[in-house]
Design a protein around this motif. Structure first.
Motif, PDB file in Angstrom:
ATOM      1  N   PRO A 112      39.136  34.170  41.729  1.00  0.00           N
ATOM      2  CA  PRO A 112      38.269  35.169  42.522  1.00  0.00           C
ATOM      3  C   PRO A 112      38.865  36.550  42.309  1.00  0.00           C
ATOM      4  CG  PRO A 112      40.064  34.091  43.838  1.00  0.00           C
ATOM      5  CD  PRO A 112      40.103  33.689  42.570  1.00  0.00           C
ATOM      6  N   ASN A 113      37.987  37.746  42.808  1.00  0.00           N
ATOM      7  CA  ASN A 113      38.131  38.866  42.728  1.00  0.00           C
ATOM      8  C   ASN A 113      39.543  39.019  43.562  1.00  0.00           C
ATOM      9  OD1 ASN A 113      38.411  41.598  44.566  1.00  0.00           O
ATOM     10  ND2 ASN A 113      36.924  42.255  42.669  1.00  0.00           N
ATOM     11  N   GLN A 114      40.540  39.860  42.875  1.00  0.00           N
ATOM     12  CA  GLN A 114      41.807  39.910  43.425  1.00  0.00           C
ATOM     13  C   GLN A 114      42.412  41.252  44.182  1.00  0.00           C
ATOM     14  OE1 GLN A 114      44.978  38.455  41.000  1.00  0.00           O
ATOM     15  NE2 GLN A 114      45.235  40.464  39.813  1.00  0.00           N
ATOM     16  N   ASN A 115      41.456  41.981  43.786  1.00  0.00           N
ATOM     17  CA  ASN A 115      41.557  43.586  44.388  1.00  0.00           C
ATOM     18  C   ASN A 115      42.117  43.553  45.973  1.00  0.00           C
ATOM     19  OD1 ASN A 115      40.904  46.294  45.654  1.00  0.00           O
ATOM     20  ND2 ASN A 115      41.306  46.644  43.406  1.00  0.00           N
ATOM     21  N   LEU A 119      38.305  44.754  34.241  1.00  0.00           N
ATOM     22  CA  LEU A 119      36.928  44.790  35.115  1.00  0.00           C
ATOM     23  C   LEU A 119      37.610  45.101  36.515  1.00  0.00           C
ATOM     24  CD1 LEU A 119      34.739  42.243  34.031  1.00  0.00           C
ATOM     25  CD2 LEU A 119      34.366  44.441  33.625  1.00  0.00           C
ATOM     26  N   GLU A 120      38.866  44.324  36.672  1.00  0.00           N
ATOM     27  CA  GLU A 120      39.205  44.770  38.152  1.00  0.00           C
ATOM     28  C   GLU A 120      39.760  45.983  38.413  1.00  0.00           C
ATOM     29  OE1 GLU A 120      39.835  41.911  41.022  1.00  0.00           O
ATOM     30  OE2 GLU A 120      38.175  41.995  40.214  1.00  0.00           O
ATOM     31  N   GLU A 121      40.189  46.617  37.442  1.00  0.00           N
ATOM     32  CA  GLU A 121      40.943  47.839  37.364  1.00  0.00           C
ATOM     33  C   GLU A 121      39.838  48.799  37.245  1.00  0.00           C
ATOM     34  OE1 GLU A 121      44.389  50.455  35.239  1.00  0.00           O
ATOM     35  OE2 GLU A 121      44.154  48.215  34.672  1.00  0.00           O
ATOM     36  N   HIS A 122      38.853  48.800  36.524  1.00  0.00           N
ATOM     37  CA  HIS A 122      37.813  49.981  36.390  1.00  0.00           C
ATOM     38  C   HIS A 122      36.592  49.795  36.991  1.00  0.00           C
ATOM     39  CE1 HIS A 122      41.010  50.350  33.091  1.00  0.00           C
ATOM     40  NE2 HIS A 122      40.861  51.677  33.288  1.00  0.00           N
ATOM     41  N   TYR A 123      36.137  48.886  37.241  1.00  0.00           N
ATOM     42  CA  TYR A 123      34.637  48.432  37.669  1.00  0.00           C
ATOM     43  C   TYR A 123      34.769  47.701  38.816  1.00  0.00           C
ATOM     44  CZ  TYR A 123      33.532  50.405  33.149  1.00  0.00           C
ATOM     45  OH  TYR A 123      33.458  51.218  31.947  1.00  0.00           O
ATOM     46  N   VAL A 124      35.635  47.406  39.656  1.00  0.00           N
ATOM     47  CA  VAL A 124      35.731  46.547  40.838  1.00  0.00           C
ATOM     48  C   VAL A 124      34.766  47.056  41.821  1.00  0.00           C
ATOM     49  CG1 VAL A 124      37.597  47.692  41.938  1.00  0.00           C
ATOM     50  CG2 VAL A 124      36.685  45.329  42.486  1.00  0.00           C
ATOM     51  N   ILE A 143      30.847  34.261  37.101  1.00  0.00           N
ATOM     52  CA  ILE A 143      30.763  35.099  35.949  1.00  0.00           C
ATOM     53  C   ILE A 143      31.860  34.500  34.879  1.00  0.00           C
ATOM     54  CG2 ILE A 143      29.150  36.778  36.608  1.00  0.00           C
ATOM     55  CD1 ILE A 143      31.717  38.517  36.302  1.00  0.00           C
ATOM     56  N   GLN A 144      31.430  34.137  33.594  1.00  0.00           N
ATOM     57  CA  GLN A 144      32.503  33.883  32.607  1.00  0.00           C
ATOM     58  C   GLN A 144      32.845  35.101  31.739  1.00  0.00           C
ATOM     59  OE1 GLN A 144      31.839  30.284  30.098  1.00  0.00           O
ATOM     60  NE2 GLN A 144      32.018  31.892  28.393  1.00  0.00           N
ATOM     61  N   VAL A 145      34.173  35.558  31.794  1.00  0.00           N
ATOM     62  CA  VAL A 145      34.479  36.643  30.965  1.00  0.00           C
ATOM     63  C   VAL A 145      35.663  36.020  29.912  1.00  0.00           C
ATOM     64  CG1 VAL A 145      34.664  38.232  32.876  1.00  0.00           C
ATOM     65  CG2 VAL A 145      36.640  36.868  32.406  1.00  0.00           C
ATOM     66  N   PRO A 146      35.655  36.870  28.819  1.00  0.00           N
ATOM     67  CA  PRO A 146      36.218  36.092  27.242  1.00  0.00           C
ATOM     68  C   PRO A 146      37.709  36.308  27.326  1.00  0.00           C
ATOM     69  CG  PRO A 146      35.326  38.302  27.127  1.00  0.00           C
ATOM     70  CD  PRO A 146      34.695  37.908  28.253  1.00  0.00           C
ATOM     71  N   SER A 147      38.523  36.783  28.401  1.00  0.00           N
ATOM     72  CA  SER A 147      39.703  36.739  28.118  1.00  0.00           C
ATOM     73  C   SER A 147      40.492  37.180  29.399  1.00  0.00           C
ATOM     74  CB  SER A 147      40.417  37.563  27.256  1.00  0.00           C
ATOM     75  OG  SER A 147      40.137  39.007  27.403  1.00  0.00           O
ATOM     76  N   GLN A 148      41.740  36.895  29.725  1.00  0.00           N
ATOM     77  CA  GLN A 148      42.641  37.589  30.786  1.00  0.00           C
ATOM     78  C   GLN A 148      42.511  39.138  30.780  1.00  0.00           C
ATOM     79  OE1 GLN A 148      44.117  36.138  33.291  1.00  0.00           O
ATOM     80  NE2 GLN A 148      45.463  37.567  34.109  1.00  0.00           N
ATOM     81  N   PHE A 149      42.669  39.491  29.730  1.00  0.00           N
ATOM     82  CA  PHE A 149      42.717  41.070  29.629  1.00  0.00           C
ATOM     83  C   PHE A 149      41.318  41.723  30.115  1.00  0.00           C
ATOM     84  CE2 PHE A 149      41.675  44.816  27.021  1.00  0.00           C
ATOM     85  CZ  PHE A 149      42.223  45.805  27.417  1.00  0.00           C
ATOM     86  N   PHE A 150      40.151  41.065  29.594  1.00  0.00           N
ATOM     87  CA  PHE A 150      38.971  41.595  30.140  1.00  0.00           C
ATOM     88  C   PHE A 150      38.833  41.331  31.609  1.00  0.00           C
ATOM     89  CE2 PHE A 150      34.279  41.533  30.083  1.00  0.00           C
ATOM     90  CZ  PHE A 150      33.882  42.149  28.802  1.00  0.00           C
ATOM     91  N   TYR A 151      39.236  40.231  32.253  1.00  0.00           N
ATOM     92  CA  TYR A 151      39.094  40.307  33.621  1.00  0.00           C
ATOM     93  C   TYR A 151      39.933  41.348  34.214  1.00  0.00           C
ATOM     94  CZ  TYR A 151      41.477  38.539  37.845  1.00  0.00           C
ATOM     95  OH  TYR A 151      42.021  38.580  39.051  1.00  0.00           O
ATOM     96  N   GLU A 152      41.096  41.625  33.842  1.00  0.00           N
ATOM     97  CA  GLU A 152      41.905  42.556  34.409  1.00  0.00           C
ATOM     98  C   GLU A 152      41.298  44.014  34.258  1.00  0.00           C
ATOM     99  OE1 GLU A 152      45.770  42.167  32.696  1.00  0.00           O
ATOM    100  OE2 GLU A 152      46.408  40.191  33.574  1.00  0.00           O
TER     101      GLU A 152
END
Length: 472
Positions: free
Chosen positions: A98-101, A55-60, A44-53
């Protein structure tokens, strides 16, 4: 029926929408676009590094659940992060993560996975791991003094245990010619000595920027990033030149984060403290302050003496003690200028087939150090005062205690303090190796005589005029 990335993501969105509030759904999930589906991996494409981080923190966990509902227990998610949105003429460029959790890298598995770098990478062979280090820069020929003791000690600690000490990152800062490059490369060479498998990379900020620009032009951003994320010890010289380069800063921010998170050592140099760096992102500056910041100052007299003697030893050159002291006192700016004076002095002696002596040293300095000739110097003051009081310069330097000579010597010391940048210790040296306390006494004595003796005060005014005429 063969699933496509669009249909899989559409079903994922339906599930997510039933699990989160409408505002959160619109903010964090509607902007996402499906890019590709490769067996069990959805990109999936996300608009920024902050956006990615975020999602990883709150919705993984939510993302894991919906992806596995669609793709099975082996289902995985991969992000494509937009680093630059591009323009009409230039396509946007992005990096893939990739997902890094850590606990969920292999979704559905309980065991702790092996730590991996967050970018897709292909292993570099040993031949590709060229460090760009100068083999002549090491700790043994980096002279320690009060001016650099903290930075040198921290550098040794980092070199012995890279990535393990609290000095990560290590930021070395100081003015031009004070030995920043020598020190950071000495750390790199020490790290390499201790382990052949350590990938140490030294790169200037200008070269990093050039490589990054070339990667954009050649559509090889991923390869550029892959390379840097395999470094074990990264040394970036002169980070102040990242100023104003927003895209370069963005990429360096990503690389810094992932290297630091994986316990890799980061070493940087700058011409000023992090708090004084302009044109850099706040989040980047905050990371520069995570470890240890150590400064390099101008070398003191003793350190300059040691530098000259080490240079003599390494080059097999003999320089008389009085010349060594003269050079150490006269060149008090930085190590680079001091080494330049030494090279010129040796060259003059070699080409003219003459021995190195004090007169040759003075002549050499006149051609190199600006204020030796064009401004008031100690030699000029001694000569002018000697002529005024009708005594020789040798008498001013002598140990005699005759009253007329003592007064002339004190006047000369006073004027040296007034019109030159020499320290008290340096002034004392030029007057027969006297102590700095003698200079302090001379300055005070002249000031007192000027207050009570009008004739003496007129003489001082006349001498000061000569100094000012020299400065014009």
């Amino acid at each position: 029926m063969v699933k496509s990335e669009t249909s899989v993501w559409k079903d994922c969105l339906s599930f997510i929408k039933s699990q989160v509030e409408e505002q959160s759904f619109r903010t964090w999930f509607e902007p996402i676009k499906p890019l590709g589906l490769n067996e069990t991996t959805l990109t999936i494409q996300v608009p920024s590094q902050f956006f990615y981080e975020y999602l990883e923190e709150h919705y993984v966990h939510l993302l894991r659940e919906c992806v596995q509902n669609e793709l099975g227990s082996e289902g995985k998610l991969e992000y494509s992060v937009i680093v630059d949105s591009g323009s009409v003429q230039n396509q946007p460029y992005m990096v893939t993560l990739p997902n890094q959790n850590k606990k969920n890298n292999n979704w559905g598995r309980r065991e702790e996975p092996e730590m991996i770098n967050p970018f897709k990478m292909q292993s570099l062979d040993q031949d590709s791991r060229y460090s760009n280090l100068n083999p002549n820069y090491y700790f043994d020929n980096y002279i320690e003094g009060d001016c650099n003791r903290l930075a040198r000690s921290a550098g040794i600690a980092v070199a012995e245990k890279p990535g393990i000490t609290s000095f990560n990152p290590l930021m070395i800062y100081g003015g031009v010619g004070l030995g920043k490059t020598h020190l950071v490369q000495a750390i790199g060479n020490k790290v390499k000595e201790q382990g052949e498998n350590n990938f140490v990379l030294y790169v200037s900020s200008e070269k990093f920027t050039t490589q990054f620009t070339d990667a954009i032009r050649n559509n090889s951003i991923q390869s550029f990033t892959n390379f840097y994320l395999q470094v074990d010890t990264l040394i970036i010289d002169d980070v102040q030149f990242f100023s104003g380069k927003e895209k370069t800063q963005e990429m360096f921010f990503h690389i810094f984060n992932h290297l630091h998170q994986n316990g890799k050592q980061i070493i940087m140099s700058s011409d000023r403290a992090p708090r004084d760096l302009k044109g850099l992102q706040d989040r980047l500056l905050s990371r520069f302050k995570w470890g240890l910041t150590a400064d390099l100052q101008m070398p003191d007299f003793e350190t300059r003496m040691a530098i000259i003697m080490r240079k003599m030893q390494s080059d097999g050159i003999y320089i008389p003690d009085d010349v060594v002291e003269y050079l150490a006192y006269s060149v008090d700016t930085n190590v680079r200028e001091l080494e330049g004076v030494l090279i010129s002095l040796i060259a003059h002696a070699t080409l003219n087939k003459t021995d190195i002596n004090l007169e040759l040293a003075k002549q050499t300095l006149k051609n190199i150090v600006h204020d030796i000739e064009s401004e008031v110097g100690v030699d000029y003051i001694q000569k002018t005062v000697g002529e005024f009081f009708q005594i020789s310069v040798e008498d001013l330097k002598d140990k005699t205690r005759k009253k007329e000579i003592v007064i002339a010597r004190q006047v000369a010391m006073y004027l040296c303090k007034e019109y030159t940048n020499h320290s008290l210790k340096s002034i004392g040296y030029h007057f027969g190796g006297r102590d700095h306390s003698t200079v302090i006494h001379a300055v005070q004595s002249v000031s007192d005589m000027m207050d009570i003796d009008s004739k003496f005060c007129n003489s001082m005014d006349e001498l000061k005029k000569k100094m000012k005429m020299k400065l014009v």
